[in-house]
Design a protein around this motif. Structure first.
Motif, PDB file in Angstrom:
ATOM      1  N   GLY A 124       2.631 -10.513  -7.168  1.00  0.00           N
ATOM      2  CA  GLY A 124       2.751 -11.048  -5.986  1.00  0.00           C
ATOM      3  C   GLY A 124       3.584 -10.137  -4.986  1.00  0.00           C
ATOM      4  O   GLY A 124       3.820 -10.808  -3.808  1.00  0.00           O
ATOM      5  N   ASP A 125       4.479  -9.224  -5.387  1.00  0.00           N
ATOM      6  CA  ASP A 125       5.351  -8.422  -4.264  1.00  0.00           C
ATOM      7  C   ASP A 125       4.435  -7.792  -3.249  1.00  0.00           C
ATOM      8  O   ASP A 125       3.402  -6.989  -3.737  1.00  0.00           O
ATOM      9  CB  ASP A 125       6.074  -7.591  -5.119  1.00  0.00           C
ATOM     10  CG  ASP A 125       7.166  -8.407  -5.940  1.00  0.00           C
ATOM     11  OD1 ASP A 125       7.450  -9.546  -5.987  1.00  0.00           O
ATOM     12  OD2 ASP A 125       7.657  -7.764  -7.151  1.00  0.00           O
ATOM     13  N   GLU A 126       5.030  -7.672  -2.286  1.00  0.00           N
ATOM     14  CA  GLU A 126       4.475  -6.771  -1.123  1.00  0.00           C
ATOM     15  C   GLU A 126       5.324  -5.839  -0.414  1.00  0.00           C
ATOM     16  O   GLU A 126       6.682  -6.415  -0.325  1.00  0.00           O
ATOM     17  CB  GLU A 126       3.857  -7.791   0.057  1.00  0.00           C
ATOM     18  CG  GLU A 126       2.854  -8.802  -0.267  1.00  0.00           C
ATOM     19  CD  GLU A 126       2.656  -9.737   0.783  1.00  0.00           C
ATOM     20  OE1 GLU A 126       2.799  -9.617   2.081  1.00  0.00           O
ATOM     21  OE2 GLU A 126       2.272 -10.756   0.598  1.00  0.00           O
ATOM     22  N   PHE A 127       4.802  -4.549  -0.106  1.00  0.00           N
ATOM     23  CA  PHE A 127       5.704  -3.542   0.285  1.00  0.00           C
ATOM     24  C   PHE A 127       4.918  -3.170   1.508  1.00  0.00           C
ATOM     25  O   PHE A 127       3.728  -2.890   1.700  1.00  0.00           O
ATOM     26  CB  PHE A 127       5.810  -2.387  -0.602  1.00  0.00           C
ATOM     27  CG  PHE A 127       6.641  -2.615  -1.829  1.00  0.00           C
ATOM     28  CD1 PHE A 127       8.094  -2.256  -1.523  1.00  0.00           C
ATOM     29  CD2 PHE A 127       6.166  -3.050  -2.827  1.00  0.00           C
ATOM     30  CE1 PHE A 127       9.017  -2.501  -2.771  1.00  0.00           C
ATOM     31  CE2 PHE A 127       6.872  -3.214  -3.976  1.00  0.00           C
ATOM     32  CZ  PHE A 127       8.474  -2.805  -3.873  1.00  0.00           C
ATOM     33  N   SER A 128       5.807  -2.334   2.314  1.00  0.00           N
ATOM     34  CA  SER A 128       5.381  -1.644   3.630  1.00  0.00           C
ATOM     35  C   SER A 128       6.151  -0.618   3.620  1.00  0.00           C
ATOM     36  O   SER A 128       7.542  -0.733   3.657  1.00  0.00           O
ATOM     37  CB  SER A 128       5.145  -2.486   4.927  1.00  0.00           C
ATOM     38  OG  SER A 128       4.974  -1.628   5.922  1.00  0.00           O
ATOM     39  N   GLN A 183       5.554  13.755  11.483  1.00  0.00           N
ATOM     40  CA  GLN A 183       5.731  12.290  11.019  1.00  0.00           C
ATOM     41  C   GLN A 183       4.713  11.948  10.191  1.00  0.00           C
ATOM     42  O   GLN A 183       3.448  12.446  10.296  1.00  0.00           O
ATOM     43  CB  GLN A 183       5.481  11.634  12.582  1.00  0.00           C
ATOM     44  CG  GLN A 183       6.367  11.591  13.578  1.00  0.00           C
ATOM     45  CD  GLN A 183       7.853  11.051  12.939  1.00  0.00           C
ATOM     46  OE1 GLN A 183       8.827  11.907  12.901  1.00  0.00           O
ATOM     47  NE2 GLN A 183       8.052   9.738  12.513  1.00  0.00           N
ATOM     48  N   GLY A 184       4.877  11.110   9.167  1.00  0.00           N
ATOM     49  CA  GLY A 184       3.920  10.573   8.101  1.00  0.00           C
ATOM     50  C   GLY A 184       3.195   9.434   8.807  1.00  0.00           C
ATOM     51  O   GLY A 184       3.481   9.048   9.776  1.00  0.00           O
ATOM     52  N   THR A 185       2.437   8.996   7.716  1.00  0.00           N
ATOM     53  CA  THR A 185       1.682   7.900   8.068  1.00  0.00           C
ATOM     54  C   THR A 185       2.313   6.787   7.099  1.00  0.00           C
ATOM     55  O   THR A 185       2.789   6.899   6.047  1.00  0.00           O
ATOM     56  CB  THR A 185       0.105   7.853   7.673  1.00  0.00           C
ATOM     57  OG1 THR A 185       0.254   8.333   5.976  1.00  0.00           O
ATOM     58  CG2 THR A 185      -0.535   9.093   8.594  1.00  0.00           C
ATOM     59  N   GLY A 186       2.334   5.382   7.629  1.00  0.00           N
ATOM     60  CA  GLY A 186       2.909   4.353   6.837  1.00  0.00           C
ATOM     61  C   GLY A 186       1.770   3.721   6.130  1.00  0.00           C
ATOM     62  O   GLY A 186       0.460   4.192   6.075  1.00  0.00           O
ATOM     63  N   VAL A 187       2.234   2.874   4.935  1.00  0.00           N
ATOM     64  CA  VAL A 187       1.220   2.382   4.165  1.00  0.00           C
ATOM     65  C   VAL A 187       1.588   0.974   3.968  1.00  0.00           C
ATOM     66  O   VAL A 187       2.883   0.747   3.887  1.00  0.00           O
ATOM     67  CB  VAL A 187       0.791   3.334   2.869  1.00  0.00           C
ATOM     68  CG1 VAL A 187       2.123   3.375   2.266  1.00  0.00           C
ATOM     69  CG2 VAL A 187      -0.177   2.891   1.962  1.00  0.00           C
ATOM     70  N   ASP A 188       0.671   0.034   3.890  1.00  0.00           N
ATOM     71  CA  ASP A 188       0.897  -1.369   3.374  1.00  0.00           C
ATOM     72  C   ASP A 188       0.588  -1.458   2.099  1.00  0.00           C
ATOM     73  O   ASP A 188      -0.551  -1.072   1.505  1.00  0.00           O
ATOM     74  CB  ASP A 188       0.105  -2.342   4.243  1.00  0.00           C
ATOM     75  CG  ASP A 188       0.700  -2.389   5.611  1.00  0.00           C
ATOM     76  OD1 ASP A 188       2.243  -2.349   5.829  1.00  0.00           O
ATOM     77  OD2 ASP A 188       0.177  -2.744   6.560  1.00  0.00           O
ATOM     78  N   ILE A 189       1.235  -2.124   1.120  1.00  0.00           N
ATOM     79  CA  ILE A 189       0.982  -2.360  -0.221  1.00  0.00           C
ATOM     80  C   ILE A 189       0.744  -3.755  -0.517  1.00  0.00           C
ATOM     81  O   ILE A 189       1.924  -4.344  -0.813  1.00  0.00           O
ATOM     82  CB  ILE A 189       1.684  -1.623  -1.337  1.00  0.00           C
ATOM     83  CG1 ILE A 189       1.953  -0.229  -1.108  1.00  0.00           C
ATOM     84  CG2 ILE A 189       1.322  -1.892  -2.905  1.00  0.00           C
ATOM     85  CD1 ILE A 189       2.849   0.583  -2.044  1.00  0.00           C
ATOM     86  N   PRO A 190      -0.174  -4.443  -0.267  1.00  0.00           N
ATOM     87  CA  PRO A 190      -0.394  -5.897  -0.329  1.00  0.00           C
ATOM     88  C   PRO A 190      -0.224  -6.555  -1.772  1.00  0.00           C
ATOM     89  O   PRO A 190      -1.121  -5.933  -2.537  1.00  0.00           O
ATOM     90  CB  PRO A 190      -1.477  -6.144   0.425  1.00  0.00           C
ATOM     91  CG  PRO A 190      -2.464  -5.106   0.254  1.00  0.00           C
ATOM     92  CD  PRO A 190      -1.425  -3.773   0.160  1.00  0.00           C
ATOM     93  N   TYR A 231      10.088  -5.132   2.219  1.00  0.00           N
ATOM     94  CA  TYR A 231       9.745  -5.723   0.878  1.00  0.00           C
ATOM     95  C   TYR A 231       9.643  -7.283   1.162  1.00  0.00           C
ATOM     96  O   TYR A 231      10.707  -7.810   1.453  1.00  0.00           O
ATOM     97  CB  TYR A 231      10.821  -4.966  -0.246  1.00  0.00           C
ATOM     98  CG  TYR A 231      10.556  -5.878  -1.580  1.00  0.00           C
ATOM     99  CD1 TYR A 231       9.757  -5.613  -2.261  1.00  0.00           C
ATOM    100  CD2 TYR A 231      11.614  -6.674  -1.793  1.00  0.00           C
ATOM    101  CE1 TYR A 231       9.480  -6.222  -3.629  1.00  0.00           C
ATOM    102  CE2 TYR A 231      11.583  -7.322  -3.197  1.00  0.00           C
ATOM    103  CZ  TYR A 231      10.789  -6.925  -3.945  1.00  0.00           C
ATOM    104  OH  TYR A 231      10.374  -7.884  -5.226  1.00  0.00           O
ATOM    105  N   LYS A 232       8.708  -7.991   0.453  1.00  0.00           N
ATOM    106  CA  LYS A 232       8.770  -9.347   0.260  1.00  0.00           C
ATOM    107  C   LYS A 232       8.621  -9.727  -1.241  1.00  0.00           C
ATOM    108  O   LYS A 232       7.710  -9.009  -1.835  1.00  0.00           O
ATOM    109  CB  LYS A 232       7.592 -10.085   1.017  1.00  0.00           C
ATOM    110  CG  LYS A 232       7.894 -10.149   2.468  1.00  0.00           C
ATOM    111  CD  LYS A 232       6.616 -10.808   3.256  1.00  0.00           C
ATOM    112  CE  LYS A 232       6.537 -10.660   4.662  1.00  0.00           C
ATOM    113  NZ  LYS A 232       5.462 -11.333   5.215  1.00  0.00           N
ATOM    114  N   ASP A 233       9.285 -10.483  -1.968  1.00  0.00           N
ATOM    115  CA  ASP A 233       9.512 -10.947  -3.194  1.00  0.00           C
ATOM    116  C   ASP A 233       8.994 -12.174  -3.275  1.00  0.00           C
ATOM    117  O   ASP A 233       9.498 -13.217  -2.623  1.00  0.00           O
ATOM    118  CB  ASP A 233      10.955 -10.686  -3.921  1.00  0.00           C
ATOM    119  CG  ASP A 233      11.015 -11.182  -5.327  1.00  0.00           C
ATOM    120  OD1 ASP A 233       9.831 -11.483  -5.718  1.00  0.00           O
ATOM    121  OD2 ASP A 233      12.133 -11.105  -5.811  1.00  0.00           O
TER     122      ASP A 233
END
Length: 183
Positions: free
Chosen positions: A165-169, A44-51, A89-91
């Motif tokens: 301004g895009d955000e990813f998780s 299992q990998g680790t998750g990451v937030d890209i704000p 994803y948030k646009d």
């Protein structure tokens, strides 16, 4: 009354046979005493937030996980690596494409990291104030007749490209690798 003692050769033979039965492939691979014709490892990998991506700043690569497999026992190993994840994803009012670039890297027997390939996740929404999306993203990498050894495969997000301004998780990451002897 004297107890029966088996001859020394019989005791050694018995111990060697027992050892051979328990560690059938020990002669082949000291790193993996119980290798099989097909090897499988997963993690299992680790998750990451890209704000809030900002095109004016350099993107710092982020690791998503790694998995190690020892192919020392295999002749001309054929290796198949799979990566699976969920991307949220948030646009924010953007009609330009946004891209994540994933890289797969391999390090064998504690040597230098080798790039294996890159995969791209790209998305565009048009003229909407706020869009959200949750989707899966995966890729597969195959190597034929690779060199045997103990290798660690690592997945990283090596770049994120967006105008504003895009955000990813990236979450629920799973890595797996299978190997067998080639021809």
């Amino acid at each position: 009354m004297e107890l029966y003692k088996a001859p020394k050769e019989d005791i050694e033979r018995h111990n060697n046979n027992k050892c051979c039965d328990e560690h059938k492939y020990d002669y082949c691979c000291p790193k993996s005493p119980c290798a099989y014709p097909i090897l499988f490892e997963c993690a299992q990998g680790t998750g990451v937030d890209i704000p809030k991506l900002d095109s004016s700043k350099a993107f710092a690569p982020r690791s998503l996980g790694c998995v190690t497999i020892d192919t020392s026992c295999l002749k001309n190993p054929v290796v198949k690596f799979d990566f699976d994840s969920v991307i949220k994803y948030k646009d924010k009012e953007n009609d330009q494409p946004t891209t994540l670039i994933f890289g797969l890297f391999k390090t064998c027997d504690n040597r230098q990291e080798i790039p294996c390939g890159t995969w791209e996740f790209a998305i565009t929404f048009t003229n909407t104030p706020l869009q959200e999306l949750t989707t899966s993203f995966n890729f597969t990498h195959c190597e034929c007749n690779s060199c045997p050894g103990c290798c660690t495969y690592t997945v990283k997000i090596i770049d994120a490209i967006s105008d504003r301004g895009d955000e990813f998780s990236v979450c629920n990451t799973s890595l797996s690798v299978m190997a067998k002897s080639g021809h």
